[in-house]
Write a protein that holds these residues in place. Structure first.
Motif, PDB file in Angstrom:
ATOM      1  N   PRO A   1       0.705  -1.276   0.015  1.00 22.71           N
ATOM      2  CA  PRO A   1      -0.122  -0.206   0.118  1.00 22.71           C
ATOM      3  C   PRO A   1       0.738   1.239   0.045  1.00 22.71           C
ATOM      4  O   PRO A   1       1.907   1.214   0.509  1.00 22.71           O
ATOM      5  CB  PRO A   1      -0.850  -0.085   1.286  1.00 22.71           C
ATOM      6  N   VAL A   2       0.408   2.204  -0.856  1.00 18.52           N
ATOM      7  CA  VAL A   2       1.210   3.562  -0.702  1.00 18.52           C
ATOM      8  C   VAL A   2       1.287   4.120   0.540  1.00 18.52           C
ATOM      9  O   VAL A   2       0.052   4.268   1.145  1.00 18.52           O
ATOM     10  CB  VAL A   2       0.514   4.422  -1.915  1.00 18.52           C
ATOM     11  N   VAL A   3       2.334   4.960   0.925  1.00 19.38           N
ATOM     12  CA  VAL A   3       2.419   5.682   1.995  1.00 19.38           C
ATOM     13  C   VAL A   3       3.174   6.829   1.518  1.00 19.38           C
ATOM     14  O   VAL A   3       4.549   6.795   1.134  1.00 19.38           O
ATOM     15  CB  VAL A   3       3.356   4.894   3.287  1.00 19.38           C
ATOM     16  N   GLY A   4       2.585   7.866   1.537  1.00 19.14           N
ATOM     17  CA  GLY A   4       2.954   9.159   1.081  1.00 19.14           C
ATOM     18  C   GLY A   4       3.474  10.111   2.157  1.00 19.14           C
ATOM     19  O   GLY A   4       3.006   9.870   3.262  1.00 19.14           O
ATOM     20  N   ARG A   5       3.897  11.530   1.880  1.00 18.57           N
ATOM     21  CA  ARG A   5       4.209  12.030   2.960  1.00 18.57           C
ATOM     22  C   ARG A   5       4.583  13.584   2.689  1.00 18.57           C
ATOM     23  O   ARG A   5       4.685  13.849   1.483  1.00 18.57           O
ATOM     24  CB  ARG A   5       5.344  11.618   3.881  1.00 18.57           C
ATOM     25  N   PHE A   6       4.229  14.353   3.568  1.00 16.19           N
ATOM     26  CA  PHE A   6       4.529  15.930   3.287  1.00 16.19           C
ATOM     27  C   PHE A   6       5.602  16.337   4.270  1.00 16.19           C
ATOM     28  O   PHE A   6       5.243  16.057   5.518  1.00 16.19           O
ATOM     29  CB  PHE A   6       3.572  16.887   3.335  1.00 16.19           C
ATOM     30  N   ALA A   7       6.791  17.048   3.951  1.00 12.61           N
ATOM     31  CA  ALA A   7       7.917  17.214   4.953  1.00 12.61           C
ATOM     32  C   ALA A   7       8.343  18.372   5.157  1.00 12.61           C
ATOM     33  O   ALA A   7       9.592  18.932   4.491  1.00 12.61           O
ATOM     34  CB  ALA A   7       9.064  16.057   4.664  1.00 12.61           C
ATOM     35  N   PRO A   8       7.682  19.486   5.539  1.00 13.84           N
ATOM     36  CA  PRO A   8       7.995  21.094   5.495  1.00 13.84           C
ATOM     37  C   PRO A   8       9.054  21.350   6.433  1.00 13.84           C
ATOM     38  O   PRO A   8       9.251  20.710   7.293  1.00 13.84           O
ATOM     39  CB  PRO A   8       6.595  21.796   5.732  1.00 13.84           C
ATOM     40  N   THR A   9       9.921  22.281   6.047  1.00 14.04           N
ATOM     41  CA  THR A   9      10.894  22.925   7.002  1.00 14.04           C
ATOM     42  C   THR A   9      10.340  24.149   7.369  1.00 14.04           C
ATOM     43  O   THR A   9      10.264  25.162   6.608  1.00 14.04           O
ATOM     44  CB  THR A   9      11.955  23.194   6.124  1.00 14.04           C
ATOM     45  N   PRO A  10       9.679  24.258   8.491  1.00 11.16           N
ATOM     46  CA  PRO A  10       8.964  25.389   8.871  1.00 11.16           C
ATOM     47  C   PRO A  10       9.981  26.683   9.457  1.00 11.16           C
ATOM     48  O   PRO A  10       9.699  27.358  10.467  1.00 11.16           O
ATOM     49  CB  PRO A  10       8.017  24.982   9.746  1.00 11.16           C
ATOM     50  N   SER A  11      10.624  27.181   8.308  1.00 15.50           N
ATOM     51  CA  SER A  11      11.328  28.362   8.794  1.00 15.50           C
ATOM     52  C   SER A  11      10.559  29.505   8.252  1.00 15.50           C
ATOM     53  O   SER A  11      11.227  30.970   8.665  1.00 15.50           O
ATOM     54  CB  SER A  11      12.760  28.386   7.749  1.00 15.50           C
ATOM     55  N   GLY A  12       9.593  29.562   8.050  1.00 15.12           N
ATOM     56  CA  GLY A  12       8.691  30.766   7.699  1.00 15.12           C
ATOM     57  C   GLY A  12       7.330  29.923   7.567  1.00 15.12           C
ATOM     58  O   GLY A  12       7.227  28.832   7.747  1.00 15.12           O
ATOM     59  N   ARG A  13       6.180  30.909   7.496  1.00 16.99           N
ATOM     60  CA  ARG A  13       4.892  30.293   7.366  1.00 16.99           C
ATOM     61  C   ARG A  13       4.821  29.445   6.063  1.00 16.99           C
ATOM     62  O   ARG A  13       5.437  29.953   4.901  1.00 16.99           O
ATOM     63  CB  ARG A  13       3.982  31.472   7.351  1.00 16.99           C
ATOM     64  N   LEU A  14       4.161  28.546   5.840  1.00 15.86           N
ATOM     65  CA  LEU A  14       4.130  27.898   4.554  1.00 15.86           C
ATOM     66  C   LEU A  14       3.331  28.676   3.654  1.00 15.86           C
ATOM     67  O   LEU A  14       2.606  29.527   4.006  1.00 15.86           O
ATOM     68  CB  LEU A  14       2.818  26.510   4.784  1.00 15.86           C
TER      69      LEU A  14
END
Ligand code: GLU
Length: 308
Positions: free
Chosen positions: A4-17
């Motif tokens: 099964p697919v496992v996706g992700r989002f991995a932001p670096t919050p050095s500012g607001r998205l």
């Protein structure tokens, strides 16, 4: 049967998205969900001084508001130093790492070809230091640690860009896994975290495509599976600029105020990028049935949006 697919989002919050992050999160989410898969969130706040808690919390709140929902408690990289240390030590025990004392100025002054992302290919200066010279330097300086790379071409098949390859020694050079301030590097953390959380589909911005051969090489050293990769074109404003965290008018704070509801914002973005046939307000969940990689493929280099 494939996993099964496992996706992700991995932001670096050095500012607001900003809108570019939002598009990446949305595509990662829609891709995973449209294949019946799971979706994870990881906060990449390794560089703690640059990613204060308030921005990490804002990133999670903005995504929750958008309805881009994740299935497990988010991983927070600043809490995972012990995990990274174990994987770092495993490579160190194999003799694959060495301390590097070069300053930023020395790196840039070195007569080395440039990678194109502002970092010169490392010339290997500290790989040639004698044990005595290392011992002497360690008395006064805290080093970074680099991974020795082979003279080998590593290829990646990217869902959007097709074949991408780099010769690690020639195009990249020995790269940093631990910085001189003690923080573990992005390449190490991202590979360890994706593998340990079972991520098998990585959707992220084109600006990270050139990191992928290094990450593939690390996966091999640690015996991890290689996930599927899709690097997506970067979002441009109509005047041809790449969106960045400096574009305050396109950060999630401003966008939320301007559009009022998540459906209005997502519907507009989906219509603009061709994910949906028009800009009718739609929730993230409603967009799942419209999603297809063929639409993303039509945007070759960049995705341009026009201001609302
Ligand atoms: N944290 C990175 C960024 O925000 C993305 C890392 C990744 O997706 O591998 O640019």
């Amino acid at each position: 049967m494939s996993a099964p697919v496992v996706g992700r989002f991995a932001p670096t919050p050095s500012g607001r998205l900003h809108l570019g992050n939002l598009l990446c999160a949305l595509i990662a989410y829609l891709s995973a969900r449209s294949q019946g898969g799971r979706f994870l969130l990881r906060i990449e706040d390794l560089d703690t001084p640059r990613c204060p808690k308030r921005l990490c919390d804002a990133a999670a709140r903005d995504l929750a508001w958008l309805g881009v929902v994740w299935d497990e408690p988010p991983l927070v990289q600043s809490e995972r130093t012990d995990v990274y240390r174990r994987y770092f030590d495993a490579l160190d025990e194999k003799g694959l790492l060495y301390p590097c004392f070069c300053t930023r100025a020395q790196l840039h002054a070195a007569d080395a070809p440039n990678r194109g992302d502002d970092m010169p290919v490392y010339a290997g200066t500290c790989a040639r230091l004698s044990p005595e010279a290392v011992a002497e330097k360690l008395k006064t300086r805290r080093p970074a640690y680099r991974l020795r790379v082979p003279d080998e071409t590593i290829a990646v098949c990217d869902r959007h860009y097709g074949l991408y390859q780099e010769n690690l020694a020639r195009d990249c050079g020995d790269f940093i896994l631990r910085r001189s301030d003690g923080l573990f590097g992005y390449q190490l953390a991202v590979v360890v975290d994706d593998a340990l959380s079972g991520v098998n589909e990585i959707v992220r911005g084109h600006d990270i495509l050139s990191s992928t051969p290094r990450q593939r090489y690390l996966q091999r050293l640690w015996g991890f599976e290689t996930p599927a990769y899709a690097h997506i074109p970067l979002l441009m404003s109509p005047d041809g600029r790449r969106l960045s965290k400096r574009d305050r008018d396109l950060d999630l704070g401003e966008l939320r105020a301007r559009f009022g509801t998540p459906e209005a914002l997502l519907g507009w973005l989906a219509g603009q990028t061709g994910i949906a046939p028009d800009t009718t307000p739609r929730s993230a969940e409603q967009l799942v049935e419209h999603f297809s990689w063929d639409v993303i493929r039509k945007h070759r280099e960049n995705i341009t949006v026009t201001a609302e």
